[in-house]
Scaffold this motif. Sequence first.
Motif, short mmCIF file in Angstrom:
data_model
loop_
_atom_site.label_atom_id
_atom_site.label_comp_id
_atom_site.label_asym_id
_atom_site.label_seq_id
_atom_site.Cartn_x
_atom_site.Cartn_y
_atom_site.Cartn_z
N SER A 327 97.39 -56.88 -24.62
CA SER A 327 96.58 -55.89 -25.32
C SER A 327 96.68 -54.58 -24.54
O SER A 327 96.87 -54.58 -23.33
N LEU A 328 96.55 -53.48 -25.25
CA LEU A 328 96.67 -52.18 -24.58
C LEU A 328 95.34 -51.44 -24.61
O LEU A 328 94.70 -51.32 -25.66
N VAL A 329 94.95 -50.97 -23.44
CA VAL A 329 93.77 -50.12 -23.34
C VAL A 329 94.24 -48.71 -23.00
O VAL A 329 95.10 -48.54 -22.14
N ALA A 330 93.69 -47.71 -23.68
CA ALA A 330 93.96 -46.33 -23.32
C ALA A 330 92.64 -45.64 -23.09
O ALA A 330 91.72 -45.76 -23.90
N LEU A 331 92.50 -45.00 -21.95
CA LEU A 331 91.29 -44.22 -21.67
C LEU A 331 91.74 -42.86 -21.17
O LEU A 331 92.65 -42.77 -20.34
N GLY A 332 91.16 -41.82 -21.71
CA GLY A 332 91.62 -40.50 -21.30
C GLY A 332 90.57 -39.42 -21.41
O GLY A 332 89.44 -39.65 -21.84
N ASP A 333 91.00 -38.25 -21.00
CA ASP A 333 90.11 -37.10 -20.90
C ASP A 333 90.93 -35.90 -21.34
O ASP A 333 91.97 -35.60 -20.77
#
Lengths: 534, 144
Positions: A327-333
């Motif tokens: 599974s892919l998690v993306a967290l960003g700003d």
Amino acid sequence: MRHAPYPVFVADGQGTLLLRSDAAGALLPGARPGAVFTDVVPAWLSAAHDALTEPGRRAGRAVHTPVSGAISERSFEAHSSVQDDNSVVWWLIDDTDHQLVRDALQMERERTEFLAKTSNLLLSSLNLERCMDVTAQLAAEYLADAALVIAPARGQRLPVVSCLRGDSPVRSQESADPDDVPGLDEALRGFPPVPSRWIDPGVAPDWMVPADFGPVGSIVITPLPGHGVAAGALVLLRRSGTAAFTEGEEVFARLFATRAGAAMSAARLYAEQAAITEVLMRELLPPSLHQISGVDFSGGYRPSEDHERIGGDFYDVHPAAVEGEASLVALGDVCGKGLEAAVLTGKIRNTLHALLPMADDHQRMISLLNTALVNSHHTRFATLVLASAIREGSGVNLRLTSAGHPPPLIVRTSGEVEEAATSGTLVGAIPETRARTAAVTLAPGDSCVLYTDGITEAKGGPLGGTEFGEERLQRVLAQCAGMPSEGIVEHVQMLASQWVGKGRHDDMAVVVISAPRTQHLSAVNGRTRGRYTS
Amino acid sequence: MTTKPPSSLRLTTVDTEDTVRIEVHGDLDYDNADHLLLAVTDKLAEHPRLGDLHLHCAGLELVDSMGLSILLMIHRRTSAAGVRLHLDDRPARLDRLLSLTGTLEHFTAPLTEGAEGSPGSSAEPPQTGGETTPAGPRDRTAPP
């Protein structure tokens, strides 16, 4: 004395008129010498005379304060002087024009005060309905017996607020055609108002006249000018018993309408902006997370309280399309705030979604994302972390890649906290990117924490200006060792919020990926490898 | 020498014919960063033969993401104009931000764009504070 240019009377202490000038005779023909002074002059003057000549009063050549009053529709000021024989000489000065000017000044002052009050009341609210209420109420209070504020038609209906003097405003929706009322359609389209005398009060439809108002004597319909488009129309009604609107009053009503229209227009623009923000926010709201294929995911997001500025943090979890893949998690700003940041955030989330088929190659994903974002107009950028997570036995294998973002922190059950060895370039501003991926294995109970700098840069603490900082975050996480993923998210968010207190803060986002603590189903002595629940 | 007043960002510039040096004091953030970009854009227009632009960063306090974005834009503009950008006397905090975001190399790499690439010129800003790259006639580059 007879030829004095002003009306002059002389009357003795007993109230007999002794002398009068020609001008006085012209003013009061009945006042002949020998007449009883108090009978032939108006009450205000005879009262003043009585007061001056009352017995026991010390006679003398004193000058007394003038009195004033009306004589046959003109206004006079009467100056007295008491003679030695207790007779009084009355000099009358016509101050009608003076009085008119004074009245006009007084009225102008009241109007200015009213307009200032209008602006104060209206500008303190950015709520359109409240603006309409206040406008109707003020207009009914100062300008007319009843007032209606009509907003431009919404579909077939006219939003209307009507207010009777002394009452509270009433909102309604009228299914009426503005064309039916002369001047209303024009006013709603922002054309100059039709003079009141041209509007037949008899044509006012029922919905326009408040119940129990009685026959309408005169109507003023004036546009409420807005920014570019009319904000609505103001209708003023007076009963048939009340004086009709004068031209001056109509002009004044227009001045009032200008202020009210500007406030309503600003409120409407604000409402539209708030609605756009809300739609975008809804679209940008992070998903609620849960366990996927034996890996725990939890996320928390606390947006900045700066409402006009939609935040720039985001996260997503994309479950593997095929069982057995990560599974892919993306967290960003995203850099900056507001609409532009929101649009960039949406672009990044969509692009990443489309790039999911190559999620096994983070570098390539980041490079393609960068290409999609780089733009010659600006250098607005984003930093993000990609995390691919897959259950492997009782543990979880992670591939972590930072694109200019603070590296994820690994929390071991022992309480050790390590930074993942990943780094890379931000996306969206420079043509070439590079990124280093870190491979990490989580044992049961271990967690990986992805966060945005809204947490570490949160200012607060006992002195108010200290940053929460990475070290403090690591210390906090050390205490979270072995906690389930939701617990860690909540704990971090709680402490960061407490740290900030009531201060302003940026968006704060946290995602925690955990390898669930396993329960041995068939372990006998704890040494043999048992089966695990997933 | 000019000073831009109101915000918490203060710029002091010193020009020679082929070098511009801007001392940056205060916060380079969402509210102020634009001023720096404007100042740099003006300088680039004023000095068509400019070879080096020095941003003296010792007085920089807060640099937020918008500030970094502006620095990236400044770099893009100077590169396009064939001007070497130097971020001199960087405070540790700025260095940390640049390395975290992977942009330190980008800012310190030798100029690749543009016609002129005078070898040996000072593309690398000094790593230690104090001394700035000498700005003399030897740095002067021929107009394209």
